[in-house]
Design a protein around this motif. Structure first.
Motif, PDB file in Angstrom:
ATOM      1  N   ALA A   1      -0.881   3.421  18.794  1.00  0.00           N
ATOM      2  CA  ALA A   1      -0.057   3.879  18.057  1.00  0.00           C
ATOM      3  C   ALA A   1       1.388   3.240  18.175  1.00  0.00           C
TER       4      ALA A   1
ATOM      5  N   TYR B   1       2.714   0.797  17.154  1.00  0.00           N
ATOM      6  CA  TYR B   1       2.901  -0.706  16.583  1.00  0.00           C
ATOM      7  C   TYR B   1       2.480  -0.206  15.223  1.00  0.00           C
ATOM      8  N   ARG B   2       3.107  -1.145  14.332  1.00  0.00           N
ATOM      9  CA  ARG B   2       2.837  -1.079  12.771  1.00  0.00           C
ATOM     10  C   ARG B   2       2.029  -2.451  12.684  1.00  0.00           C
ATOM     11  N   SER B   3       0.777  -2.173  11.984  1.00  0.00           N
ATOM     12  CA  SER B   3       0.106  -3.587  11.501  1.00  0.00           C
ATOM     13  C   SER B   3       0.845  -4.427  10.506  1.00  0.00           C
TER      14      SER B   3
ATOM     15  N   ASP C   1       0.945   3.802  10.737  1.00  0.00           N
ATOM     16  CA  ASP C   1      -0.011   2.357  10.396  1.00  0.00           C
ATOM     17  C   ASP C   1      -1.043   2.869   9.185  1.00  0.00           C
ATOM     18  N   PRO C   2      -0.847   2.336   8.028  1.00  0.00           N
ATOM     19  CA  PRO C   2      -2.046   2.446   6.933  1.00  0.00           C
ATOM     20  C   PRO C   2      -3.424   1.865   7.584  1.00  0.00           C
TER      21      PRO C   2
ATOM     22  N   GLU D   1       0.324  -3.549   0.778  1.00  0.00           N
ATOM     23  CA  GLU D   1       0.066  -2.767   2.202  1.00  0.00           C
ATOM     24  C   GLU D   1       1.640  -2.033   2.152  1.00  0.00           C
TER      25      GLU D   1
ATOM     26  N   ALA E   1       2.124   1.854   3.399  1.00  0.00           N
ATOM     27  CA  ALA E   1       3.000   2.024   4.429  1.00  0.00           C
ATOM     28  C   ALA E   1       4.038   3.087   3.964  1.00  0.00           C
TER      29      ALA E   1
END
Lengths: 411, 411
Positions: free
Chosen positions: A407, A409-411, B323-324, B366, B370
């Protein structure tokens, strides 16, 4: 993405084990630059002619192109005068990539077949890593000549390292047995349970043996053993689209193991060892937990109960907190959908009888169970008191580490 | 035990809502000292003669003694010249307490029946709190005279507060409709999703209406609505042994709502509102998530997919991380066991089409997805592209808060 800097506290001591070389199999690894910098990310295993290949794969309905390709090939081989090859990359899972994903598998298998002078139907590939991004397959095909030239009998550890994603340790296991006076060896590698956004903790397993066995005989053995090994572990109840297990038997020892129970037990030892290592590298895991269920109406019910306990977030967080919370185990039994009679239920933590006959045991002293919970390896046992069905599964606890990895992190 | 000091960030603004008084129902609350100090822990609701009672309960096979008692009474009432009562305590769930648990339910229902001059078969009890400890039922029976004397028409908020365990806010909801020129009101309270060691997040719901309807008619309506409200929410996939919903229709408005769709919709509004509030008080929740699945082979498959997404730890942690991560949604579809074709799958985050035809959508940017993930209330939509089956469920994210509440203590 969470940075994984520490080796799991549950990793086997002493690092990667010394594995026996399996005559008829050679390995190589290369850094193809698919995603990671400064490390290998492709492994090749070439298996000599006359071998048998068996396997097992994810049951996901959204499985990846390489999985579908392997499944279509397994058991349909007609030309056993040719050998086989396993080609595996990390860094990109080639999952949910539509038609270009299928084309990438074709390109890789065709190029590998050409390089090794094998039929394309004898090439098994797998991919693990980010999903939904086209696999840069040219990087793999460009590395093939180098991989071919570097093949060596003692390359299995290099292969194990090349297929890691965010595994915190490389996984290997072996066992030997004697069949008719001949020593037979089994050696395997696995990756799994590390996670890299947005990867899905794919489990890949490759096992090799010099035993002699038919494809059908090996496949039956592998399918049977798989139920009580890789299909009996769970980290978080989520299932990858890419899970793949392949077993190659070269026959080079000359020992015929068709229907041989000693060999089946030996293969089972390696499969269970690798399965446990995957759990021991479970994301954020600090406890390894064996859950044994007995006394169920049948084995199917026993498995339902065992998996319900193993996947319960409340049970898993209690274990993380070293809390002998048998109430949560009762809850997990109740929600499993299996036949259960509250008033016949018995529960043990380690050797401590916690609950029996529908209530806390009169002999129960919480300090005893609490002491067991402090161990790194735990055992929870449930007897449903109804029949002879039984099942054992393995899992790990649910900790802040899991949330951090998945969780924070952001991709 | 983790101390819960803050109200959930997802709590409805403005505190407990103003609920309409339902003619024919009176409430009281008392501090019986079952476990908590300095707060109420027992509620009594007395319902006048001529009312109909319907309900729904946990399907757990290890359900508690009060649940079994309620289930045995529901629908079997022969004497409608008598009223009913609901008697609920917090602090002890009387679950997994064997024969003494059954005896405690009997003692409480008999004493309540005597105090209110009602048949014991008209008394419904529930208990929520620690499990495996004998319920000190004398504390409840001693409080009965006081509860009886304190009954009042505007006591529903006090009742809602008395049944809280570690809920971070009291939950109430209401709706009205007009039936044949007469206003009909529905008002309900709920507790749930707070957690106290070793409690199991029991959900208790009590709803009251002045509509006139038969027991059978009400039960059919409640069972139908329950599927798409309380049975369509999940916090962590774990199921309490005590979940109970009771609905009382006093008939005092004179409006006959037998088979009335307007009334059913109104009752559904209250049930859905309370169900959502339970999710909004989910342990550690920071996001409220609606998951809509369409295009499934049938509704059963749609529900399997929706629940698989809603219960996936990887999907829930991705939501926590804003995070999407549509790859994890694909994974959850694949493991659900429902019919799914990877190449027909479409996925939306909010109104943003993320994936279609088995791959990321060509229109996908994205940053758009997001941006949606930053909202407190999120929507994930999946179309399987196979048929007309559909299902909607609601869940919350999986955060460090959940681990803190459930792991960071020793019982």
């Amino acid at each position: 993405m969470a940075k994984i800097t520490k080796v799991s506290p549950l990793a086997p001591k002493g690092g990667f084990p010394k594995l026996p070389q399996i005559d008829g199999v050679r390995f190589s690894a290369a850094a193809a630059g698919i995603k990671y910098a400064g490390r290998t990310d492709v492994m090749l295993a070439q298996i000599d002619a006359g071998s048998a290949i068996a396997g097992a794969f994810t049951r996901s309905s959204t499985r990846s192109a390489p999985v579908l390709d392997c499944q279509s090939k397994l058991g349909s081989v007609e030309d056993d005068s040719k050998g086989f090859a396993f080609l595996v990359n990390s860094g990109n899972s080639n999952a949910f990539t539509g038609g270009v994903g299928v084309a990438a598998v074709e390109a890789i298998t065709n190029a590998t077949a050409k390089t090794l002078n094998l039929p394309a139907s004898h090439i098994y590939t797998a991919s693990t890593g980010v999903i939904g991004e086209p696999l840069p397959y040219e990087k793999i095909t460009h590395a093939l000549d180098g991989l071919h030239g570097a093949l060596k009998a003692d390359g299995i550890e290099d292969a194990a390292r090349a297929i890691m994603t965010t595994d915190t340790f490389a996984k290997g296991a072996s066992a030997t047995c004697e069949i008719g006076g001949v020593e037979v060896a089994v050696a395997g590698i696995a990756k799994g349970s590390g996670m890299i956004a947005p990867d899905m903790a794919t489990m890949l397993v490759y096992i090799f043996t010099d035993a002699k066995i038919s494809q059908l005989g090996l496949q039956e053995m592998v399918s049977r053993l798989n139920e009580n090994t890789f299909n009996s572990i769970t980290v978080d109840s989520d299932t990858s689209t890419s899970d793949s297990l392949l077993v190659a038997a070269t026959g080079t020892s000359g020992a015929n193991v068709e229907y041989n129970e000693t060999f089946e037990r030996t293969l089972g030892v390696v499969m269970k060892d690798l399965a446990h290592q995957v759990v021991r590298d479970g994301e954020g895991a600090t406890k390894f937990v064996e859950i044994r269920v007995g006394g169920a109406t049948d084995n199917v019910d026993a498995r339902k109960v065992a998996m319900s306990i193993a996947n319960s977030p409340l049970v898993k967080t209690a274990i993380a907190g070293e809390d002998p919370n048998w109430g949560r185990v009762v809850m997990a039994v109740g929600k499993s959908g299996a036949n259960a009679d509250r008033d016949r239920l018995s529960i043990w933590f380690g050797d401590v009888l916690v609950a029996e006959d529908g209530w806390v045991s009169p002999t129960y002293v919480e300090a005893d169970a609490a002491a067991h919970m402090k161990n790194q390896d735990l055992r929870i046992r449930v007897d449903l008191g109804l029949g002879a069905g039984h099942s054992t599964v393995w899992t790990c606890d649910l900790t802040h580490g899991y949330i951090e990895i998945n969780a924070d992190y952001r991709s």
